[in-house]
Scaffold this active site. Structure first.
Site, PDB file in Angstrom:
ATOM      1  N   CYS A  38       0.857  -1.195   0.000  1.00  0.00           N
ATOM      2  CA  CYS A  38       0.000   0.000   0.000  1.00  0.00           C
ATOM      3  C   CYS A  38       0.890   1.240   0.000  1.00  0.00           C
ATOM      4  O   CYS A  38       2.003   1.210   0.493  1.00  0.00           O
ATOM      5  CB  CYS A  38      -0.874  -0.037   1.255  1.00  0.00           C
ATOM      6  SG  CYS A  38      -1.840   1.452   1.576  1.00  0.00           S
TER       7      CYS A  38
ATOM      8  N   CYS B 123      -6.680  -3.440   4.148  1.00  0.00           N
ATOM      9  CA  CYS B 123      -6.485  -1.976   4.018  1.00  0.00           C
ATOM     10  C   CYS B 123      -7.171  -1.410   2.781  1.00  0.00           C
ATOM     11  O   CYS B 123      -8.241  -0.843   2.874  1.00  0.00           O
ATOM     12  CB  CYS B 123      -5.021  -1.552   4.043  1.00  0.00           C
ATOM     13  SG  CYS B 123      -4.898   0.252   3.916  1.00  0.00           S
TER      14      CYS B 123
ATOM     15  N   SER C 254       0.760   3.682   1.851  1.00  0.00           N
ATOM     16  CA  SER C 254       1.108   4.100   3.228  1.00  0.00           C
ATOM     17  C   SER C 254       2.440   3.472   3.660  1.00  0.00           C
ATOM     18  O   SER C 254       3.197   4.097   4.418  1.00  0.00           O
ATOM     19  CB  SER C 254       0.000   3.724   4.207  1.00  0.00           C
ATOM     20  OG  SER C 254      -1.222   4.309   3.815  1.00  0.00           O
TER      21      SER C 254
ATOM     22  N   HIS D 171       5.006   5.623   2.173  1.00  0.00           N
ATOM     23  CA  HIS D 171       5.113   6.916   2.868  1.00  0.00           C
ATOM     24  C   HIS D 171       6.164   6.844   3.992  1.00  0.00           C
ATOM     25  O   HIS D 171       6.779   7.850   4.327  1.00  0.00           O
ATOM     26  CB  HIS D 171       3.770   7.318   3.488  1.00  0.00           C
ATOM     27  CG  HIS D 171       2.741   7.820   2.510  1.00  0.00           C
ATOM     28  ND1 HIS D 171       3.053   8.438   1.323  1.00  0.00           N
ATOM     29  CD2 HIS D 171       1.382   7.817   2.562  1.00  0.00           C
ATOM     30  CE1 HIS D 171       1.929   8.779   0.691  1.00  0.00           C
ATOM     31  NE2 HIS D 171       0.905   8.407   1.425  1.00  0.00           N
TER      32      HIS D 171
ATOM     33  N   HIS E 245       0.926  -3.793   6.249  1.00  0.00           N
ATOM     34  CA  HIS E 245      -0.273  -3.688   7.103  1.00  0.00           C
ATOM     35  C   HIS E 245      -1.536  -4.173   6.399  1.00  0.00           C
ATOM     36  O   HIS E 245      -2.622  -4.010   6.925  1.00  0.00           O
ATOM     37  CB  HIS E 245      -0.457  -2.229   7.550  1.00  0.00           C
ATOM     38  CG  HIS E 245      -0.706  -1.303   6.395  1.00  0.00           C
ATOM     39  ND1 HIS E 245       0.305  -0.859   5.575  1.00  0.00           N
ATOM     40  CD2 HIS E 245      -1.848  -0.775   5.897  1.00  0.00           C
ATOM     41  CE1 HIS E 245      -0.201  -0.094   4.637  1.00  0.00           C
ATOM     42  NE2 HIS E 245      -1.512  -0.040   4.796  1.00  0.00           N
TER      43      HIS E 245
HETATM   44  P1  PAD Z   1      -1.340   4.855  -5.163  1.00  0.00           P
HETATM   45  O1  PAD Z   1       0.008   5.453  -5.192  1.00  0.00           O
HETATM   46  O2  PAD Z   1      -1.557   3.490  -5.722  1.00  0.00           O
HETATM   47  O3  PAD Z   1      -2.385   5.821  -5.904  1.00  0.00           O
HETATM   48  C1  PAD Z   1      -2.269   7.221  -5.914  1.00  0.00           C
HETATM   49  C2  PAD Z   1      -2.692   7.751  -7.288  1.00  0.00           C
HETATM   50  O4  PAD Z   1      -2.628   9.176  -7.246  1.00  0.00           O
HETATM   51  C3  PAD Z   1      -1.791   7.292  -8.428  1.00  0.00           C
HETATM   52  O5  PAD Z   1      -2.569   6.709  -9.456  1.00  0.00           O
HETATM   53  C4  PAD Z   1      -1.104   8.579  -8.900  1.00  0.00           C
HETATM   54  O6  PAD Z   1      -0.878   8.614 -10.303  1.00  0.00           O
HETATM   55  C5  PAD Z   1      -2.130   9.636  -8.497  1.00  0.00           C
HETATM   56  N1  PAD Z   1      -1.560  10.969  -8.309  1.00  0.00           N
HETATM   57  C6  PAD Z   1      -0.346  11.311  -7.778  1.00  0.00           C
HETATM   58  N2  PAD Z   1      -0.195  12.646  -7.762  1.00  0.00           N
HETATM   59  C7  PAD Z   1      -1.323  13.169  -8.299  1.00  0.00           C
HETATM   60  C8  PAD Z   1      -1.768  14.499  -8.560  1.00  0.00           C
HETATM   61  N3  PAD Z   1      -1.007  15.553  -8.257  1.00  0.00           N
HETATM   62  N4  PAD Z   1      -2.994  14.671  -9.120  1.00  0.00           N
HETATM   63  C9  PAD Z   1      -3.779  13.607  -9.448  1.00  0.00           C
HETATM   64  N5  PAD Z   1      -3.400  12.329  -9.215  1.00  0.00           N
HETATM   65  C10 PAD Z   1      -2.196  12.105  -8.655  1.00  0.00           C
HETATM   66  O7  PAD Z   1      -1.790   4.912  -3.631  1.00  0.00           O
HETATM   67  P2  PAD Z   1      -2.921   4.101  -2.809  1.00  0.00           P
HETATM   68  O8  PAD Z   1      -4.146   3.998  -3.633  1.00  0.00           O
HETATM   69  O9  PAD Z   1      -2.293   2.879  -2.216  1.00  0.00           O
HETATM   70  O10 PAD Z   1      -3.140   5.123  -1.597  1.00  0.00           O
HETATM   71  C11 PAD Z   1      -3.655   6.426  -1.835  1.00  0.00           C
HETATM   72  C12 PAD Z   1      -3.537   7.286  -0.586  1.00  0.00           C
HETATM   73  O11 PAD Z   1      -4.404   6.769   0.431  1.00  0.00           O
HETATM   74  C13 PAD Z   1      -2.132   7.289   0.043  1.00  0.00           C
HETATM   75  O12 PAD Z   1      -1.849   8.595   0.534  1.00  0.00           O
HETATM   76  C14 PAD Z   1      -2.258   6.315   1.172  1.00  0.00           C
HETATM   77  O13 PAD Z   1      -1.312   6.569   2.186  1.00  0.00           O
HETATM   78  C15 PAD Z   1      -3.665   6.628   1.629  1.00  0.00           C
HETATM   79  C16 PAD Z   1      -4.301   5.556   2.461  1.00  0.00           C
HETATM   80  N6  PAD Z   1      -5.111   5.944   3.499  1.00  0.00           N
HETATM   81  C17 PAD Z   1      -5.712   5.035   4.272  1.00  0.00           C
HETATM   82  C18 PAD Z   1      -6.625   5.499   5.349  1.00  0.00           C
HETATM   83  O14 PAD Z   1      -6.964   4.698   6.240  1.00  0.00           O
HETATM   84  N7  PAD Z   1      -7.094   6.737   5.293  1.00  0.00           N
HETATM   85  C19 PAD Z   1      -5.516   3.689   4.063  1.00  0.00           C
HETATM   86  C20 PAD Z   1      -4.739   3.299   2.985  1.00  0.00           C
HETATM   87  C21 PAD Z   1      -4.102   4.224   2.192  1.00  0.00           C
HETATM   88 ZN    ZN Z   2      -2.819   0.809   3.564  1.00  0.00          ZN
END
Ligand code: PAD
Ligand code: ZN
Ligand code: ZN
Length: 374
Positions: free
Chosen positions: A47, A174, A49, A52, A68
């Site tokens: 993921c 997740c 995260s 990050h 996770h």
């Molecule tokens: P990912 O990297 O697979 O997807 C992110 C997408 O955003 C990619 O397709 C990128 O091309 C796109 N992107 C990047 N920059 C830009 C921009 N400036 N404008 C438009 N699009 C853009 O990530 P993911 O889907 O695994 O996770 C996404 C976020 O969610 C990430 O910050 C992660 O830490 C967070 C998350 N939060 C929780 C929670 O509990 N709130 C859980 C899991 C993940």
């Molecule tokens: Zn996650």
């Protein structure tokens, strides 16, 4: 020969330093103490995260074992554990459910006070169970699934259907649940509504699936990587746009496309500029915007309060607002009953040892979810 009560030597991916590759190391995993559970990992997703932490956007102590989003089988349990037993199929919960704190008792909220975010890197009793080359290694969000064996607190693990395919339902740990719940549970997307989803990774696609299941009429996907568009459309986006194709700010483009603003918007990237754009693209008096992406811990946003005063709602949630111990078994049951698909999210399956390749695929925008198998 039973391993219960003994230290297990196994392989784990250790992150020794920020911005460096993971090293596959032999680690020692101590037996679970009272109210803890040791799990043999079967599959784990990668993921953003986790990444990050590698990049330093989430600040965490090092060296650490990340991971996770996983599923495995209980190897042994500590004293007093009653909700799982050896042999059970389980999903570790990065957001625990103690059932006793104010948040757990609240009907709507889920960010249990026993959580470890931002990470201090230990189990709930403040100690660690991993050692590598004589050094204690930090845990991540109480889960640390990039290891053949891990130890979690009992409040951080959910028992699931014995027939569940672990190499798929690991995503319920997740990405899927976070995205889907953000739409159906946090935003409470309504039938016939218009939605905008910023970020079309594994979590963003799961938001789209949730919007579709809730009956949204239009779902606008937003991403700077147009290679993400076909998959987004496959799971329910009705149109996809790239902010780089427009001269105007993207929130204005979306306002024009949606009669003054969408009903629901989601930021699923983790950037401050897109959080602002997502807020502004939802309607000024009846729109709701949900923060899902994890922003850099040290940064703040400036927003004119007038944007909220006129009636917008701005909210956020961890893990799609779900209480893990209650909801994860139900989500697995729903998957088994074909109520949603996980296959579209899985773009690659690799052996655990190829973890660095899996992270490269994420960083270069070539994957949605890579599943590592043990
Ligand atoms: P990912 O990297 O697979 O997807 C992110 C997408 O955003 C990619 O397709 C990128 O091309 C796109 N992107 C990047 N920059 C830009 C921009 N400036 N404008 C438009 N699009 C853009 O990530 P993911 O889907 O695994 O996770 C996404 C976020 O969610 C990430 O910050 C992660 O830490 C967070 C998350 N939060 C929780 C929670 O509990 N709130 C859980 C899991 C993940
Ligand atoms: Zn996650
Ligand atoms: Zn709690």
């Amino acid at each position: 020969m039973s391993t219960a009560g003994k230290v297990i030597k196994c392989k784990a991916a250790v992150l020794w330093e920020k911005n460096k590759p993971f090293s596959i190391e032999e680690v020692e995993v101590a037996p679970p103490k009272a109210h803890e559970v040791r799990i043999k990992m079967v599959a784990t997703g990668i993921c953003r995260s986790d990444d990050h932490v590698v990049s330093g956007s989430i600040v965490s102590p090092l060296p650490i074992i990340l991971g996770h989003e996983a599923a495995g089988i209980v190897e042994s349990i500590g004293e007093g554990v009653t909700t799982v037993k050896p042999g059970d199929k389980v999903i570790p919960l990065f957001n625990p459910q103690c059932g006793k704190c104010r948040v757990c008792k609240h009907p709507e909220s889920n960010f249990c006070l026993k959580n470890d975010f931002p990470p201090r890197g230990t189990l709930i009793d403040g100690t660690r169970r991993f050692t590598c080359k004589g050094k204690p290694i930090y845990h991540f969000l109480g889960t640390s699934t990039f290891s053949q064996y891990t130890v979690v607190d009992e409040i951080s693990v959910a028992k699931i259907d014995a027939a569940a395919p672990l190499e798929k339902v690991c995503l319920i740990g997740c990405g899927f649940s976070t995205g889907y719940g953000s739409a159906v549970k946090v935003a409470k997307v309504t039938p016939g509504s218009t939605c905008a989803v910023f970020g079309l990774g594994g979590v963003g696609l799961s938001v789209i699936m949730g919007c579709k299941a809730a009956g949204a009429a239009r779902i606008i996907g937003v991403d700077i990587n147009k290679d993400k568009f076909p998959k987004a459309k496959e799971v329910g986006a009705t149109e996809c746009i790239n902010p780089q194709d427009y001269k105007k700010p993207i929130h204005e483009v979306i306002q024009e496309m949606s009669d003054g603003g969408v009903d629901f918007s989601f930021e699923v990237i983790g950037r401050l500029d897109t959080m602002t754009a997502a807020l502004l693209c939802c309607h000024g008096s009846c729109g709701t915007s949900v923060v899902v992406g994890v922003p850099p811990g040290s940064e703040s946003l400036t927003v004119n309060p007038l944007e909220i005063l006129t009636g917008r709602t701005w909210k956020g949630a961890i893990f799609g607002g779900y209480k893990g111990k209650d909801s994860v078994p139900k989500l697995v049951a729903d998957f088994m009953a074909n109520k949603f698909q996980l296959d579209p999210l899985i773009t690659k399956v690799l052996p655990f040892e190829k973890i660095n390749e899996g992270f490269d695929l994420l960083r270069t925008g070539k994957s949605i979810r890579t599943i590592l198998t043990f």
